[in-house]
Design an enzyme around this catalytic site. Structure first.
Site, PDB file in Angstrom:
ATOM      1  CE1 TYR A  68      16.033   8.751   1.030  1.00  0.00           C
ATOM      2  CE2 TYR A  68      16.767   6.613   2.753  1.00  0.00           C
ATOM      3  CZ  TYR A  68      16.131   7.517   1.654  1.00  0.00           C
ATOM      4  OH  TYR A  68      17.152   6.933   0.905  1.00  0.00           O
ATOM      5  NE  ARG A 121      -0.778 -11.359 -20.659  1.00  0.00           N
ATOM      6  CZ  ARG A 121      -0.561 -10.721 -19.823  1.00  0.00           C
ATOM      7  NH1 ARG A 121      -0.180 -10.605 -18.637  1.00  0.00           N
ATOM      8  NH2 ARG A 121       0.840  -9.590 -20.931  1.00  0.00           N
ATOM      9  CG  ASP A 143       5.079 -14.473  -8.968  1.00  0.00           C
ATOM     10  OD1 ASP A 143       4.268 -14.209  -8.697  1.00  0.00           O
ATOM     11  OD2 ASP A 143       5.561 -13.978 -10.180  1.00  0.00           O
ATOM     12  CE  LYS A 157      -0.412  -8.910 -10.194  1.00  0.00           C
ATOM     13  NZ  LYS A 157       0.943  -7.721 -10.449  1.00  0.00           N
ATOM     14  CG  PHE A 162       1.953  -6.974 -22.719  1.00  0.00           C
ATOM     15  CD1 PHE A 162       3.864  -7.540 -23.262  1.00  0.00           C
ATOM     16  CD2 PHE A 162       1.582  -6.688 -21.595  1.00  0.00           C
ATOM     17  CE1 PHE A 162       4.584  -8.011 -21.751  1.00  0.00           C
ATOM     18  CE2 PHE A 162       1.880  -6.677 -20.819  1.00  0.00           C
ATOM     19  CZ  PHE A 162       3.523  -7.064 -20.502  1.00  0.00           C
ATOM     20  CG  PHE A 201       4.220 -13.276 -15.262  1.00  0.00           C
ATOM     21  CD1 PHE A 201       3.255 -13.090 -16.209  1.00  0.00           C
ATOM     22  CD2 PHE A 201       4.907 -11.162 -15.187  1.00  0.00           C
ATOM     23  CE1 PHE A 201       2.209 -11.871 -15.830  1.00  0.00           C
ATOM     24  CE2 PHE A 201       4.408 -10.678 -15.171  1.00  0.00           C
ATOM     25  CZ  PHE A 201       2.766 -10.972 -15.718  1.00  0.00           C
ATOM     26  CB  THR A 202       5.193 -11.020 -19.327  1.00  0.00           C
ATOM     27  OG1 THR A 202       4.786 -10.216 -18.101  1.00  0.00           O
ATOM     28  CG2 THR A 202       3.828 -11.605 -20.987  1.00  0.00           C
TER      29      THR A 202
HETATM   30  N1  PM9 Z   1       1.162  -9.002 -13.245  1.00  0.00           N
HETATM   31  C1  PM9 Z   1      -1.521  -8.781 -14.377  1.00  0.00           C
HETATM   32  O1  PM9 Z   1      -1.903  -7.896 -15.228  1.00  0.00           O
HETATM   33  C2  PM9 Z   1       0.287  -6.743 -14.420  1.00  0.00           C
HETATM   34  C3  PM9 Z   1       0.960  -5.839 -15.709  1.00  0.00           C
HETATM   35  S1  PM9 Z   1       1.241  -7.549 -17.272  1.00  0.00           S
HETATM   36  C4  PM9 Z   1       3.371  -7.518 -16.485  1.00  0.00           C
HETATM   37  O2  PM9 Z   1      -1.279 -10.157 -14.421  1.00  0.00           O
HETATM   38  C5  PM9 Z   1       2.497 -12.360 -11.670  1.00  0.00           C
HETATM   39  C6  PM9 Z   1       2.410 -13.027 -11.626  1.00  0.00           C
HETATM   40  C7  PM9 Z   1       2.516 -11.556 -12.269  1.00  0.00           C
HETATM   41  C8  PM9 Z   1       2.697 -10.031 -12.221  1.00  0.00           C
HETATM   42  C9  PM9 Z   1       1.793  -8.717 -13.060  1.00  0.00           C
HETATM   43  C10 PM9 Z   1       3.957  -9.973 -11.971  1.00  0.00           C
HETATM   44  C11 PM9 Z   1       4.623  -7.959 -11.714  1.00  0.00           C
HETATM   45  C12 PM9 Z   1       4.696 -10.373 -11.345  1.00  0.00           C
HETATM   46  N2  PM9 Z   1       4.016 -11.749 -11.636  1.00  0.00           N
HETATM   47  O3  PM9 Z   1       3.160  -5.942 -12.165  1.00  0.00           O
HETATM   48  O4  PM9 Z   1       5.485  -5.754 -11.200  1.00  0.00           O
HETATM   49  O5  PM9 Z   1       1.009 -11.275 -12.221  1.00  0.00           O
HETATM   50  O6  PM9 Z   1       3.459  -5.868 -10.072  1.00  0.00           O
HETATM   51  O7  PM9 Z   1       4.347  -7.840 -10.446  1.00  0.00           O
HETATM   52  C13 PM9 Z   1       0.209  -8.209 -13.878  1.00  0.00           C
HETATM   53  P1  PM9 Z   1       3.768  -6.174 -11.301  1.00  0.00           P
END
Ligand code: PM9
Length: 468
Positions: A82, A392, A225, A268, A459, A134-135
């Site tokens: 843990y 997008r 980011d 990513k 979305f 970014f969303t």
């Molecule tokens: N990006 C993408 O498909 C995941 C689904 S859409 C919200 O591109 C950036 C630049 C991203 C991103 C996620 C996140 C969030 C932050 N910054 O999905 O929570 O492209 O791990 O990261 C998606 P998490």
């Protein structure tokens, strides 16, 4: 069978991916009839499809990459204590070595880190400038009481502009904003490397250095980011004068050194299926984040990840910085993009780091943006071949928090995001052919009406039906 014999003799030497395939996962083709049913049941939203109904899955490059044997071996070394898991310390070591930040707070994925950071740094009424929204990032900034303001260069909003660094900040826009609101109302600059919503476009080192100079002058922090920063560094190596002989890892370190911290989705660049972190240099910010993470994510030595996941992330970070890896990764995206561009399909130029973005506005001028052309194109592509992409455009952009009006962004795009180390060149050919044939028949595509709209990040779960 692939028709290789009819190719003309080569005029150059090719290069190939720096790996071979050790394990395979079958994928399934479907009939047009099956796809018609599946997309109707999914409310014309590819997020609501079952993955078994998808042939080639280009929905996202997030958490969908193939791990290496070294990462899988690391998974077996998960220390599931843990508290104080040794894998956390490996992760911390990797973040310090490759990104250079002092303190690391793990999170279950990128948005977990964004949530913690926004709560620590943003006060109600604050303004957060950035190089395009970014969303999830913008939503967490808003939920903390802030307002995001876009200060990216105008070229980023033009799919046809060939500017090599469309992720650059417009320094005049930024300066005007600082003058208008005052530095005290700006907790940090939110700088993405690369910029997802602009089409996976990079920021240049020269521009980030200028942004840093301005930020320091006003005493404002920069938070990156760094989710796809290795891809950004690769573009710098390829395109920025004087950077061509530097390894990607060294460029990543310099980019990070121009900031005070970063949020990272390890799903990513970092080649993991789950995970993320917040990294900062300021001890006070770290203390607060480390305290808050136990409320929302988990103890500060796991943050919602299993020990084995932290090990996969630590090892993935190291692999993500290898020049050969990143060249093959971005090269595959370029391969698909070049096929489409050569066949006259309108795409965002230059071709981005993590995917090819189709310009739905140019492709479907007969569909008004209020009928979501990019969403309609995503559904049409799925119907044609079972290739899954992501909208997008207006659906992703959502509504203004002050007035509730829909944003109608200049960029109305369909993203073909390519998971790392997953698909072959033949898969890319199949995708390109499907896009080409959909493009040929584009007048037949109809717009969509939204029949269900969730409150946050619509979305993901919105539903649609075709407009009669
Ligand atoms: N990006 C993408 O498909 C995941 C689904 S859409 C919200 O591109 C950036 C630049 C991203 C991103 C996620 C996140 C969030 C932050 N910054 O999905 O929570 O492209 O791990 O990261 C998606 P998490």
């Amino acid at each position: 069978m692939r028709d290789t014999l009819r190719r003309p003799p080569p005029t150059r030497r090719s290069w190939a991916e720096p790996f071979r395939i050790k394990m395979v996962e079958p994928v399934r083709t479907t009939t047009r009839e099956q796809r018609e049913r599946a997309i109707r049941e999914a409310g014309y939203n590819t997020f609501l499809l079952r993955s078994e109904d998808v042939y080639i899955d280009l929905l996202t490059d997030s958490g969908t990459s193939a791990m290496s044997d070294w990462q899988w071996a690391g998974m077996m070394l998960g220390d599931e204590a843990y508290a104080g898991s040794k894998n956390f310390y490996h992760l911390e070591e990797a973040v310090r070595k490759y990104y250079g930040y002092r303190y690391v707070v793990p999170a279950h994925q990128g948005r977990g880190a964004e949530h913690i950071l926004s709560r620590v740094l943003i006060k109600p009424g604050d303004v957060i400038p950035g190089n395009m929204y970014f969303t999830t990032t913008r939503l967490h900034q808003e939920l903390a009481g802030g307002t995001f303001v876009d200060v990216i260069i105008d070229e980023a909003h033009d799919p046809a502009s060939e500017h090599p660094f469309k992720g650059n900040v417009d320094l005049d826009k930024l300066e005007r904003l600082i003058r208008e609101h005052g530095a005290a109302r700006i907790p940090y600059l939110s700088i993405a490397a690369t910029v997802n919503m602009a089409g996976g476009q990079p920021i240049s080192l020269a521009n980030l250095r200028e942004v840093r100079r301005l930020a320091e002058h006003h005493g404002i922090r920069i938070i990156l980011d760094a989710t796809r920063i290795a891809e950004n560094a690769y573009f710098i190596q390829q395109r920025e004068p004087g950077q061509e002989n530097r390894p990607v890892a060294e460029i990543v370190r310099e980019l990070c050194s121009l900031s005070d911290g970063a949020t990272v989705s390890a799903k990513k660049d970092a080649l993991a299926n789950i995970g993320g972190f917040l990294a900062v240099n300021d001890e006070q910010v770290y203390d607060e984040a480390r305290n808050l993470v136990v409320v929302y994510e988990g103890l500060h030595t796991y943050g919602g990840m299993a020990g084995r996941d932290m090990e996969a992330v630590a090892r993935g970070i190291a692999e993500s910085m290898e020049d050969e890896h990143i060249r093959a990764r971005v090269g595959q995206v370029e391969y698909l993009g070049n096929l489409l561009a050569d066949w006259g399909v309108p795409i965002v130029k230059p071709i981005g780091g993590h995917g090819v973005f189709l310009d739905a506005r140019a492709m479907l001028p007969h569909i008004p943006q209020t009928q979501y052309p990019a969403q309609a194109l995503t559904a049409a592509l799925y119907l044609d071949s079972g290739v899954r992409a992501m909208e997008r455009g207006a659906v992703s952009a959502g509504r203004r928090k002050e007035t509730g009006e829909e944003y109608l962004p200049k960029l109305e795009l369909v993203r073909l995001a390519i998971p790392r180390r997953v698909y072959t060149q033949a898969h890319m050919d199949v995708v390109a052919e499907s896009v080409y044939f959909v493009h040929q028949e584009r007048e037949k595509i109809r717009g969509l009406r939204m029949t269900y709209e969730p409150r946050y990040l619509r979305f993901f779960q919105a539903r649609f039906e075709p407009v009669e």
